[in-house]
Design a protein around this motif. Structure first.
Motif, PDB file in Angstrom:
ATOM      1  N   PHE A  34       0.740  -1.170   0.006  1.00  0.00           N
ATOM      2  CA  PHE A  34      -0.138  -0.093  -0.125  1.00  0.00           C
ATOM      3  C   PHE A  34       0.756   1.372   0.022  1.00  0.00           C
ATOM      4  O   PHE A  34       2.204   1.422   0.548  1.00  0.00           O
ATOM      5  N   PHE A  71      -1.806   5.730   2.046  1.00  0.00           N
ATOM      6  CA  PHE A  71      -2.938   4.821   2.388  1.00  0.00           C
ATOM      7  C   PHE A  71      -2.697   4.441   3.919  1.00  0.00           C
ATOM      8  O   PHE A  71      -3.456   4.665   4.893  1.00  0.00           O
ATOM      9  N   ARG A  92      -3.270   7.188   6.675  1.00  0.00           N
ATOM     10  CA  ARG A  92      -4.586   7.250   6.789  1.00  0.00           C
ATOM     11  C   ARG A  92      -5.086   6.245   7.638  1.00  0.00           C
ATOM     12  O   ARG A  92      -6.013   6.492   8.603  1.00  0.00           O
ATOM     13  N   ILE A  93      -4.718   4.848   7.256  1.00  0.00           N
ATOM     14  CA  ILE A  93      -5.096   3.930   8.208  1.00  0.00           C
ATOM     15  C   ILE A  93      -4.465   3.817   9.568  1.00  0.00           C
ATOM     16  O   ILE A  93      -5.525   3.748  10.782  1.00  0.00           O
ATOM     17  N   ARG A 141      -4.114   6.704  11.160  1.00  0.00           N
ATOM     18  CA  ARG A 141      -4.595   7.648  11.937  1.00  0.00           C
ATOM     19  C   ARG A 141      -5.880   7.177  12.411  1.00  0.00           C
ATOM     20  O   ARG A 141      -6.389   7.427  13.650  1.00  0.00           O
ATOM     21  N   MET A 142      -6.682   6.445  11.409  1.00  0.00           N
ATOM     22  CA  MET A 142      -7.857   5.701  12.003  1.00  0.00           C
ATOM     23  C   MET A 142      -7.480   4.904  13.265  1.00  0.00           C
ATOM     24  O   MET A 142      -8.599   4.887  14.151  1.00  0.00           O
ATOM     25  N   ALA A 143      -6.549   4.103  13.137  1.00  0.00           N
ATOM     26  CA  ALA A 143      -6.337   3.400  14.182  1.00  0.00           C
ATOM     27  C   ALA A 143      -5.827   4.062  15.549  1.00  0.00           C
ATOM     28  O   ALA A 143      -5.461   3.273  16.442  1.00  0.00           O
ATOM     29  N   GLY A 144      -5.639   5.265  15.334  1.00  0.00           N
ATOM     30  CA  GLY A 144      -4.983   6.037  16.525  1.00  0.00           C
ATOM     31  C   GLY A 144      -3.333   5.928  16.329  1.00  0.00           C
ATOM     32  O   GLY A 144      -3.280   5.160  15.486  1.00  0.00           O
ATOM     33  N   TYR A 171      -0.971   2.212  16.340  1.00  0.00           N
ATOM     34  CA  TYR A 171      -0.243   1.351  15.341  1.00  0.00           C
ATOM     35  C   TYR A 171       1.054   1.753  15.105  1.00  0.00           C
ATOM     36  O   TYR A 171       1.778   0.862  14.799  1.00  0.00           O
ATOM     37  N   GLU A 227      -1.144  21.873  12.672  1.00  0.00           N
ATOM     38  CA  GLU A 227      -2.559  22.036  13.322  1.00  0.00           C
ATOM     39  C   GLU A 227      -2.650  23.269  13.837  1.00  0.00           C
ATOM     40  O   GLU A 227      -3.780  24.162  13.575  1.00  0.00           O
ATOM     41  N   MET A 287      -8.363  14.995  11.141  1.00  0.00           N
ATOM     42  CA  MET A 287      -7.706  14.060  11.932  1.00  0.00           C
ATOM     43  C   MET A 287      -8.086  13.856  13.388  1.00  0.00           C
ATOM     44  O   MET A 287      -8.250  12.504  13.513  1.00  0.00           O
ATOM     45  N   TRP A 299     -11.117  11.101  13.030  1.00  0.00           N
ATOM     46  CA  TRP A 299     -10.564   9.890  12.951  1.00  0.00           C
ATOM     47  C   TRP A 299     -10.108   9.412  14.243  1.00  0.00           C
ATOM     48  O   TRP A 299     -10.258   8.092  14.316  1.00  0.00           O
ATOM     49  N   LEU A 300      -9.289  10.133  14.988  1.00  0.00           N
ATOM     50  CA  LEU A 300      -8.535   9.464  16.121  1.00  0.00           C
ATOM     51  C   LEU A 300      -9.641   9.248  16.984  1.00  0.00           C
ATOM     52  O   LEU A 300      -9.262   8.124  17.666  1.00  0.00           O
ATOM     53  N   ILE A 316     -12.147   5.541  17.000  1.00  0.00           N
ATOM     54  CA  ILE A 316     -12.089   4.279  17.740  1.00  0.00           C
ATOM     55  C   ILE A 316     -11.947   4.746  19.236  1.00  0.00           C
ATOM     56  O   ILE A 316     -10.979   5.268  19.550  1.00  0.00           O
ATOM     57  N   SER A 362      -9.653  -0.961  19.204  1.00  0.00           N
ATOM     58  CA  SER A 362      -8.509  -0.488  18.355  1.00  0.00           C
ATOM     59  C   SER A 362      -7.758  -1.950  18.186  1.00  0.00           C
ATOM     60  O   SER A 362      -7.264  -1.877  16.802  1.00  0.00           O
ATOM     61  N   PHE A 371      -9.764  -3.615  15.225  1.00  0.00           N
ATOM     62  CA  PHE A 371      -9.457  -2.905  14.120  1.00  0.00           C
ATOM     63  C   PHE A 371      -8.215  -3.484  13.396  1.00  0.00           C
ATOM     64  O   PHE A 371      -8.252  -3.685  12.187  1.00  0.00           O
ATOM     65  N   GLU A 372      -7.279  -3.568  14.062  1.00  0.00           N
ATOM     66  CA  GLU A 372      -5.929  -3.696  14.043  1.00  0.00           C
ATOM     67  C   GLU A 372      -5.911  -5.211  13.162  1.00  0.00           C
ATOM     68  O   GLU A 372      -5.166  -5.574  12.276  1.00  0.00           O
ATOM     69  N   TYR A 408      -7.524  -4.984  10.066  1.00  0.00           N
ATOM     70  CA  TYR A 408      -6.683  -4.623   9.064  1.00  0.00           C
ATOM     71  C   TYR A 408      -5.663  -5.552   8.459  1.00  0.00           C
ATOM     72  O   TYR A 408      -5.225  -5.869   7.277  1.00  0.00           O
ATOM     73  N   GLU A 411      -7.275   1.590  -3.478  1.00  0.00           N
ATOM     74  CA  GLU A 411      -6.792   1.959  -2.094  1.00  0.00           C
ATOM     75  C   GLU A 411      -7.716   2.706  -1.534  1.00  0.00           C
ATOM     76  O   GLU A 411      -8.120   2.534  -0.324  1.00  0.00           O
ATOM     77  N   ASP A 412      -8.353   3.965  -2.532  1.00  0.00           N
ATOM     78  CA  ASP A 412      -9.367   4.693  -1.739  1.00  0.00           C
ATOM     79  C   ASP A 412     -10.730   3.864  -1.382  1.00  0.00           C
ATOM     80  O   ASP A 412     -11.168   4.172  -0.221  1.00  0.00           O
ATOM     81  N   VAL A 432     -10.595   0.826  -0.350  1.00  0.00           N
ATOM     82  CA  VAL A 432     -10.557   0.130   0.873  1.00  0.00           C
ATOM     83  C   VAL A 432     -10.240   0.803   1.977  1.00  0.00           C
ATOM     84  O   VAL A 432     -10.831   0.487   2.921  1.00  0.00           O
ATOM     85  N   HIS A 433      -9.960   2.215   2.090  1.00  0.00           N
ATOM     86  CA  HIS A 433      -9.762   3.004   2.950  1.00  0.00           C
ATOM     87  C   HIS A 433     -11.404   3.551   3.264  1.00  0.00           C
ATOM     88  O   HIS A 433     -11.676   3.466   4.576  1.00  0.00           O
ATOM     89  N   PHE A 470     -12.660   0.772   5.343  1.00  0.00           N
ATOM     90  CA  PHE A 470     -12.110   0.676   6.777  1.00  0.00           C
ATOM     91  C   PHE A 470     -12.929   1.593   7.638  1.00  0.00           C
ATOM     92  O   PHE A 470     -13.360   1.546   8.698  1.00  0.00           O
ATOM     93  N   VAL A 471     -13.331   2.895   7.004  1.00  0.00           N
ATOM     94  CA  VAL A 471     -14.066   3.842   7.568  1.00  0.00           C
ATOM     95  C   VAL A 471     -15.512   3.233   7.990  1.00  0.00           C
ATOM     96  O   VAL A 471     -15.844   3.258   9.316  1.00  0.00           O
ATOM     97  N   ILE A 484     -14.957   0.955  10.939  1.00  0.00           N
ATOM     98  CA  ILE A 484     -15.037   1.650  12.302  1.00  0.00           C
ATOM     99  C   ILE A 484     -16.578   1.713  12.809  1.00  0.00           C
ATOM    100  O   ILE A 484     -17.013   1.704  13.759  1.00  0.00           O
TER     101      ILE A 484
END
Lengths: 434, 178
Positions: free
Chosen positions: A36, A40, A43-44, A46-49, A52, A123, B1, B4-5, B8, B14, B17-18, B21, B43-44, B46-47, B50-51, B54
């Motif tokens: 990947f 990608f 982004r993933i 970030r999603m998982a916190g 990861y 930020e 961001m 997203w953080l 979860i 977490s 999810f891992e 993944y 990839e988009d 798949v992303h 994943f959202v 969650i």
């Protein structure tokens, strides 16, 4: 069509239908591993916190740090009874060595924190409508630069008192261990002895910065990782030349190196054949390094050795700032600022590891004309140190044997005897005293 | 961001999810790539999937297994087909069995086992099979299905209805009385 009956039939058969359908899909082992893009993965993650990402770094660090701890503890246990002063400075000395040896592991951690600091700054600058991404970049880039400058100031210049006494400087130079390690202190200290650590930092910074910006640097990433590998091996070569190291510590270090390289393979998400090749290459390189007879060992080791002299700073209170009076041959000379800086620089390079503890008064038996006494006029911690240099004598085999004595107010004495004049950095002191 | 953080909430989620993944990213990518034919779109998708995962972690079993596998593939497949349609400028077309829906059904010859109904469900066109799995296997209400598939609720109702009709037609061909 009876919809209720149809729904009932679906409910009764849906699990079997699912099984039938899933059987038609390829299983994990049949799928080629897709690499990947960094965008990608970012982004993933970030999603998982952050966990990861952190997991990767913990994995990279784990065994290496354990190896370092296991490797060095016995060394300290062996040194402490011989050198009580090292016991006093145990924590600081330990941290310095840990930092130096583990720069290869510290670099990712330092960059990890910097990276999140940068992101936060980004930020923040956006939230303040400062808008410019340049703020983040400039701040980020200035941090390592400032650290390097701070070290340069500390090591090579006479600092104004207000700087030396400032809290920030004390935190950096004065020995709040974890801070020094996390700030990448050892990296910048190494910077002046070898270029390897700088390369490490640049590589990690480039790779993670690019990844986090979502920039597809894929063609560049692997050469960068290879550069990281080269830098790591260079660092490894430096470490492995240290004369203090036990063989099994070397093995531990190499295990750490292999682990880290395998971790990099994971990070790169290499496909299976490439990953196998990478891991095999890591193993071969690490083993080769273990048995390598690096001919430039004599050049490398002295560059690292001064890191082991950290303890000297602890016995010179007011390091770098207190006025020094030099007494020699019945005369007293107050050194000017330039001479004083030179004295401190020389004192800091004395390697306590090369000195042996002697019976008291051995130095006292040397000719008084050959002694130099340094009186440290620190109002809080006055101290008198006697350095004695005896002209070389010729031993039975015709070798010139040098001796250097170091005695302290409390009666402790240390003497160096050997044929290496490089261990006697006091010629200049002697000249100053004439 | 930060959203997203915060998405979860617990360490357990977490970890789940891992696990998802690690276990299914390649399968999801394979599924999306097969439909869309290029890496970036895959990839988009798949992303996006994943959202969606969650959002539905509470509906998934604690351990990864067939149910989770079916779920992630179904979501990926639905979203990939949706993007495929948009790419083909069919976004506003009405669903119609006669329309050129890409045939992403699994090969019928591989479905030799099982009863007639399960075989028929498994052999449905992908978007029909996926919506039935998500509705009946996962038990997702239409409202959540709509969010999961990125469609309006009306469109989801319509899709389920069409899936039922298609299934009924297939079952009649097999001689199953309804």
């Amino acid at each position: 069509m009876d919809e209720k009956k149809l729904d009932l039939l679906i409910e009764q058969s849906i699990i079997e239908a699912r099984t039938l359908w899933l059987d038609t899909l390829p299983h994990k082992g049949e799928l080629s591993r897709h690499a990947f893009s960094p965008r990608f993965r970012m982004r993933i993650r970030r999603m998982a916190g952050m966990r990861y990402t952190l997991l990767y770094f913990l994995k990279l660090m784990g065994l290496g740090v354990i190896a370092i701890l296991l490797g060095y503890l016995p060394i300290y246990l062996a040194i402490i009874p011989m050198a009580p002063m090292l016991f006093v400075s145990f924590t600081r000395h330990f941290v310095a060595i840990l930092g130096a040896v583990s720069s290869v592991f510290v670099a990712p951690i330092a960059v990890y924190f910097l990276q999140h600091l940068w992101r936060w700054l980004g930020e923040w600058s956006r939230s303040r409508e400062m808008g410019s991404h340049r703020v983040t970049v400039a701040t980020a880039m200035s941090l390592p630069a400032l650290t390097a400058v701070a070290y340069a100031l500390a090591g090579h210049m006479q600092l104004p008192a207000w700087v030396a006494e400032s809290t920030l400087y004390q935190m950096f130079e004065g020995g709040i261990g974890p801070f020094r390690v996390l700030a990448g202190y050892s990296i910048f200290k190494d910077l002046f002895w070898s270029g390897g650590a700088l390369l490490w930092l640049l590589v990690y910074t480039a790779v993670f910065y690019a990844g986090n910006r979502g920039i597809s640097f894929r063609p560049l990433l692997r050469p960068l990782y290879l550069m990281a590998l080269a830098a790591g091996l260079y660092e490894g070569a430096v470490v492995l030349q240290l004369p203090h190291l036990l063989p099994w510590f070397k093995a531990g270090y190499l295990l750490g190196l292999i682990w880290m390289l395998c971790g990099l393979a994971d990070l790169m998400e290499l496909k299976k054949p490439a990953q196998a090749i990478w891991r095999a290459a890591a193993l071969v390189l690490a083993v080769a390094l273990m048995f390598a007879d690096l001919t430039d060992a004599d050049e490398i080791a002295p560059r690292v050795m001064p890191l082991f002299a950290q303890g000297v700073e602890d016995i010179f209170p007011g390091y770098g700032t207190a006025p020094i009076e030099m007494r020699c041959g019945g005369r007293a000379v107050v050194l000017d600022e330039v001479q004083q800086a030179e004295v401190w620089r020389l004192l800091a390079t004395i390697d306590l590891g090369a000195l042996r503890e002697t019976d008291s008064e051995e130095i006292g038996q040397w000719s008084s004309a050959m002694r130099i006494t340094l009186v440290i006029r620190d109002p809080e911690k006055p101290c008198i140190i006697t350095l004695a240099k005896v002209p070389p004598r010729i031993d039975g085999a015709g070798n010139r044997i040098y001796r250097l004595g170091l005695s302290f107010e409390n009666g402790e004495e240390y003497v160096y005897t050997g044929d290496d004049p490089a261990q006697l950095p006091l010629d200049l002191l002697w000249d100053l005293g004439q | 961001m930060m959203i997203w953080l915060a998405a979860i909430e617990s360490p357990e989620d977490s970890l789940r999810f891992e696990a998802i993944y690690k276990n299914y990213r390649d399968l999801m990518y394979y599924t999306a790539r097969k439909i869309l034919g290029n890496d970036k779109d895959a990839e988009d998708i798949v992303h996006d999937a994943f959202v969606a995962v969650i959002d539905c972690l509470d509906r998934l079993p604690a351990e990864v297994g067939p149910k989770t596998r079916a779920f992630v593939v179904a979501v990926t497949e639905s979203r990939a087909i949706d993007l495929y349609r948009r790419r083909k400028k069919l976004a506003f077309a009405e669903y119609d069995d006669g329309m050129a829906i890409p045939d992403f059904a699994c090969p019928i010859e591989r479905l030799a086992e099982g009863n007639a109904v399960s075989r028929a469900i498994a052999a449905l066109p992908a978007e029909y099979r996926d919506v039935l799995l998500l509705r009946f296997d996962m038990g997702l209400p239409v409202r959540r299905l709509a969010g999961l598939l990125g469609k309006k609720e009306d469109a989801v109702y319509k899709l389920i209805d069409r899936a039922r009709k298609r299934l009924a037609a297939e079952l009649e061909k097999e001689g199953v009385e309804l």
